[in-house]
Every structure is written in C-alpha cells, then in structure tokens.
Design a protein around this motif. Structure first.
Motif, short mmCIF file in Angstrom:
data_model
loop_
_atom_site.label_atom_id
_atom_site.label_comp_id
_atom_site.label_asym_id
_atom_site.label_seq_id
_atom_site.Cartn_x
_atom_site.Cartn_y
_atom_site.Cartn_z
N UNK A 161 0.83 -1.21 0.00
CA UNK A 161 0.00 0.00 0.00
C UNK A 161 0.87 1.26 0.00
N UNK A 162 1.97 1.22 0.71
CA UNK A 162 2.90 2.37 0.70
C UNK A 162 3.51 2.56 -0.68
N UNK A 163 3.85 1.44 -1.34
CA UNK A 163 4.42 1.51 -2.68
C UNK A 163 3.43 2.14 -3.66
N UNK A 164 2.19 1.65 -3.62
CA UNK A 164 1.16 2.19 -4.52
C UNK A 164 0.89 3.65 -4.20
N UNK A 165 0.81 3.99 -2.91
CA UNK A 165 0.53 5.37 -2.52
C UNK A 165 1.64 6.31 -2.98
N UNK A 166 2.89 5.87 -2.90
CA UNK A 166 4.00 6.71 -3.32
C UNK A 166 3.96 7.01 -4.81
N UNK A 167 3.66 6.00 -5.62
CA UNK A 167 3.57 6.22 -7.06
C UNK A 167 2.35 7.06 -7.42
N UNK A 168 1.24 6.82 -6.72
CA UNK A 168 0.03 7.59 -7.03
C UNK A 168 0.19 9.06 -6.64
N UNK A 169 0.94 9.32 -5.59
CA UNK A 169 1.20 10.71 -5.20
C UNK A 169 1.94 11.45 -6.29
#
Length: 247
Positions: A161-169
């Motif tokens: 979830x952190x990985x996805x959130x970082x890219x989505x940011x």
C-alpha cells in the motif's frame, strides 16, 4: 491498533459509496454462476479478467478521465464528478471512488460483449462471461478502489500500500500525465504505454502547475462553478471553496 481496527473503517468507507455495493453483489453473483453452472476450467477466465481489467482501468483513467477540460460547463461538470473533482480535492472521501453511473454501464457493456462473443464458440458462454467480467474484472476493480482509497487516507499502510501510494502521489503532485495506474503491478502498463517517469525526470516536474487541478488556474470559472454546484453532494464547505480558488 489491531489489523481489524485498520481494515474495518476502510471497508465501511468503501461500502458507503453507491458504486461499491452493486459491485460486491456482482462479484458474489459471478462466483455463484461459475461455481454452479460452469466446468472447472472456466475459473481460468477469472485470472484472465485481472490484467484485462487493469488495462481497462488504465485506458479509462488516461483517455476519458483526463480528457482536456471542455469549455462547455455541462461537459466539464460531468468530468468533474467523474475525476476532475478528485484532483481538485484529493482528500475528499466521496470523490475517491468512480461514480456508479460510470461503473455500472461499463460492467453491463463488458459482460454483454464477452457473453455475446463467447456464445459464438462455447456452450458455457454465461459462466465464461461471469468469470471474466464479474469475478476477475469486478474483483480487480474492487482491489483498485481499495488501494486508491488507502493511498489517499492518513492510515498505517502495508508495504504494498505504501508503494502504490507513493507512485500515485507522483500522479497527483508531480505529473498528472504520468502514472495512471493504481492497482499493484499496474506500473507495468504505464511503462509499456510510455507514461512512466523516473526519479531524475521527477526533479524537473516539481512545478506549481502540477499541484493545480490538471493544470487549470485555481480560480478558473469552470472549476469555481463546479465547486459551488456540487458543494452539497461532496460536503464542500464555503471556506474550502474559497481557499481552492486562491492563486
């Protein structure tokens, strides 16, 4: 905080949006159709539905939700509800999710197309369509909505979830014409389609226009009109609308 305390509030948030419960029903119905009316190999179509739905999500996000802002206010309002509003207020929970008037017609159209094509070559057209669209596709869609919601919530996240959130940011605040994926693994599609960016490129993309709503001026008349029109629907307060219009 326990895992249940982390997950249950997010499920309540998801299920409170009108587009999610019908999809949960569709997923359950698809599982029942495949389980009781199809041979075992039909389940393989559910696996095929995962990458197809991820490609569908990418295409919709890039080519429809990110259409150039139209000059006509009524067209702008449609896209504002579909996606522009989410870029305008990225922490507004009702704007996290795709509207039901977008998701349900797509579900029906996709199911009808797969059923129609499958009926030409197989006597198991119904379970094939159910597996591909209702199980694989809808299941992937719900996963997309989960990860997208989690990316925007200030909650403790797992490593994926952190990985996805970082890219989505990066999509929201570095370059809104890149990183259209949200589902885990979707970055592969971005790389294939040429919409990925690397860390070096990001350094040159940290410009104020990328913090604006798809590059529009904060006080653009279309944005102001849409904010006022949908304030009640999305729980926008007058001070939020005023602050959003400041340059």
């Amino acid at each position: 905080m326990s895992k249940n305390q982390q997950f249950l509030p997010r499920w309540r948030i998801m299920l409170s949006h009108n587009s999610i419960p019908p999809m949960v029903v569709a997923l359950c119905a698809g599982v029942l159709i495949v389980a009781f009316s199809g041979p075992w190999w039909v389940w393989l179509f559910a696996l095929l539905g995962v990458p197809l739905q991820m490609l569908n999500e990418y295409s919709l996000h890039r080519h429809i939700f990110h259409l150039p802002p139209p000059s006509e206010q009524w067209k702008f309002d449609i896209l504002y509800q579909a996606h522009y509003g989410h870029h305008d207020f990225p922490t507004n929970i009702p704007l996290f999710f795709a509207p039901a008037w977008v998701t349900l017609p797509i579900l029906v159209i996709n199911f009808a197309l797969v059923w129609g094509i499958a009926s030409l070559v197989s006597m198991h057209a119904l379970p094939i369509a159910a597996a591909l669209v209702m199980v694989g596709g809808v299941g992937t869609f719900l996963g997309y909505e989960w990860f997208h919601m989690t990316a925007h919530l200030p909650v403790r996240k797992t490593w994926i979830e952190r990985h996805v959130a970082g890219l989505h940011a990066q999509h929201h605040f570095r370059d809104f014409d890149r990183w259209f994926h949200v589902s885990p693994g979707g970055h592969v599609i971005d790389r294939m389609m040429g919409t990925a960016i690397n860390r070096d490129a990001l350094r040159s993309k940290q410009r104020i226009e990328f913090i604006k709503t798809l590059g529009l001026e904060p006080d653009d008349a279309r944005l102001v009109a849409a904010r006022v029109k949908f304030a009640g629907k999305y729980g926008l307060h007058s001070d939020e609308i005023i602050d959003a219009a400041k340059t």
